[in-house]
Design an enzyme around this catalytic site. Structure first.
Site, PDB file in Angstrom:
ATOM      1  N   GLN A   1      14.892   3.775 -23.283  1.00 60.20           N
ATOM      2  CA  GLN A   1      13.906   2.784 -22.816  1.00 60.20           C
ATOM      3  C   GLN A   1      14.058   1.460 -23.563  1.00 60.20           C
ATOM      4  O   GLN A   1      13.107   0.675 -23.667  1.00 60.20           O
ATOM      5  CB  GLN A   1      12.485   3.324 -22.980  1.00 60.20           C
ATOM      6  CG  GLN A   1      12.138   4.464 -22.028  1.00 60.20           C
ATOM      7  CD  GLN A   1      12.135   4.030 -20.568  1.00 60.20           C
ATOM      8  OE1 GLN A   1      12.017   2.847 -20.249  1.00 60.20           O
ATOM      9  NE2 GLN A   1      12.270   4.983 -19.666  1.00 60.20           N
ATOM     10  N   SER A   2      15.242   1.180 -24.055  1.00 60.50           N
ATOM     11  CA  SER A   2      15.480  -0.016 -24.856  1.00 60.50           C
ATOM     12  C   SER A   2      15.131  -1.316 -24.119  1.00 60.50           C
ATOM     13  O   SER A   2      15.660  -1.590 -23.028  1.00 60.50           O
ATOM     14  CB  SER A   2      16.958  -0.060 -25.257  1.00 60.50           C
ATOM     15  OG  SER A   2      17.315  -1.336 -25.746  1.00 60.50           O
ATOM     16  N   ASN A   3      14.260  -2.107 -24.722  1.00 62.45           N
ATOM     17  CA  ASN A   3      13.961  -3.435 -24.171  1.00 62.45           C
ATOM     18  C   ASN A   3      15.166  -4.357 -24.325  1.00 62.45           C
ATOM     19  O   ASN A   3      15.431  -5.203 -23.487  1.00 62.45           O
ATOM     20  CB  ASN A   3      12.775  -4.064 -24.907  1.00 62.45           C
ATOM     21  CG  ASN A   3      11.548  -3.184 -24.875  1.00 62.45           C
ATOM     22  OD1 ASN A   3      11.147  -2.719 -23.812  1.00 62.45           O
ATOM     23  ND2 ASN A   3      10.959  -2.932 -26.040  1.00 62.45           N
TER      24      ASN A   3
END
Ligand SMILES: *Cc1c(COP(=O)(O)O)cnc(C)c1O
Length: 329
Positions: free
Chosen positions: A75-77
């Site tokens: 879920q890396s921004n």
């Protein structure tokens, strides 16, 4: 300072607003709080990585890259912002992401899909040797005639971190324009690159304020030396004088909870409080924990109504949807 001489592609909608959260302050009975809205940097859904990418992508372009490779959690921004920027610049993008605790097709994963980014999910254990994994992916691409450019986790390189020296310049000007004096700035520490850039900028501008990093993963001693190391690299890149030791860096690791990406009660409380007082959404992995820290400072009497602080809103709201169960439990 050589900042103006570094190649840069304007990607962000800068300067981002610096707004006063007076209802939040009143409800907390705490300091004047200004929020630096780096969640509004514009591309993708905004966030702090856009500032780093202005310098990193200029370097990638200058080196003739056609494909960007980067990494982070599922879920890396950072990965999402990198993919969005790559698309705007007409480049391919390969995201090699650790499975983490929320690999579902929601939040940033969904957005990566809409961007048609190539995504490889790897087991968390492989993240320990991520450099090897990135290098071999780059080699594969080279053999197929591509020109890959690797951006490490969080976009945290000396060049990337310069984006936050630039943010310090912006804040300095905004405080001057608004006639406001501050004593403290709260920033979230993931990889520590944002903190490193800010600390260099604050030193250069001789701003009389303390920068407080709130860690969301690593312990404070580790982070202090990591941030000092990054800051040293930024200083070298910019041809400046000051040096930094870990003792010059302030980090609190009291608000991590059980670990990276695992929500805490304080984080849930902070997200709801800021939403319900200001109509602003924080995120469950980074800024929610940092605001939990700020709130705890107020409750412990470390901040009073005499103080004025800035809270860096570094983005990340897409992850809210992934944490629906934890947030409404
Ligand atoms: C990446 C990220 C951070 C941390 O930035 P670092 O430079 O890695 O320390 C903070 N907040 C959000 C929302 C992020 O995505």
């Amino acid at each position: 300072m050589l900042l103006d001489k570094l190649p840069r592609i304007r990607l962000g909608m800068l300067p981002t607003p610096l707004i006063e959260a007076s209802h939040l302050s009143a409800v907390l009975g705490g300091p004047r709080i200004f929020i630096k809205r780096d969640d509004l940097t514009g591309l993708g859904l905004g966030g702090n990585k856009i500032r780093k990418l202005e310098f990193l992508m200029a370097d990638a372009k200058a080196k003739g890259a056609d494909t960007i490779i980067t990494t982070g959690g599922s879920q890396s921004n950072h990965a999402l912002q990198t993919a969005a920027v790559a698309r705007q610049l007409g480049m391919d993008v390969l995201l090699i992401l650790g499975r983490g605790i929320h690999p579902e097709m929601q939040g940033n994963q969904l957005l990566n899909k809409l961007l048609d980014a190539k995504v490889r999910i790897i087991e968390n254990t492989l993240m320990d040797k991520i450099d090897e994994v990135l290098n071999s992916a780059a080699e594969e691409l080279r053999q197929r005639g591509h020109k890959p450019y690797i951006i490490p986790m969080g976009g945290t390189t000396p060049l990337g971190d310069v984006g936050y020296v630039n943010a310090a310049l912006e804040i300095y000007q905004q405080l001057k324009d608004q006639g406001v004096d501050i004593q403290r700035i709260f920033v979230t520490d993931g990889t520590g690159g944002t903190h490193a850039g800010l600390v260099v900028g604050i030193k250069y501008l001789e701003m009389p304020c303390q920068l407080i990093g709130i860690s969301v993963s690593r312990n404070k001693d580790r982070l202090k030396s990591v941030v000092a190391g990054h800051a040293h690299e930024v200083v070298k890149l910019l041809g400046m004088e000051p040096s930094f030791s870990p003792d010059d860096i302030t980090v609190y690791d009291d608000y991590i909870g059980e670990g990276y990406g695992i929500i805490t009660d304080g984080c849930v409380e902070a997200i709801k409080l800021v939403a319900q007082t200001e109509g602003i959404f924080l995120d469950p992995v980074y800024t929610g924990k940092t605001m939990a820290g700020l709130i705890d400072f107020v409750r412990k009497g470390r901040l009073s109504s005499e103080d004025t602080v800035i809270f860096m809103h570094t983005g990340g709201q897409a992850a809210l949807f992934v944490y629906a169960d934890e947030l409404v439990r």
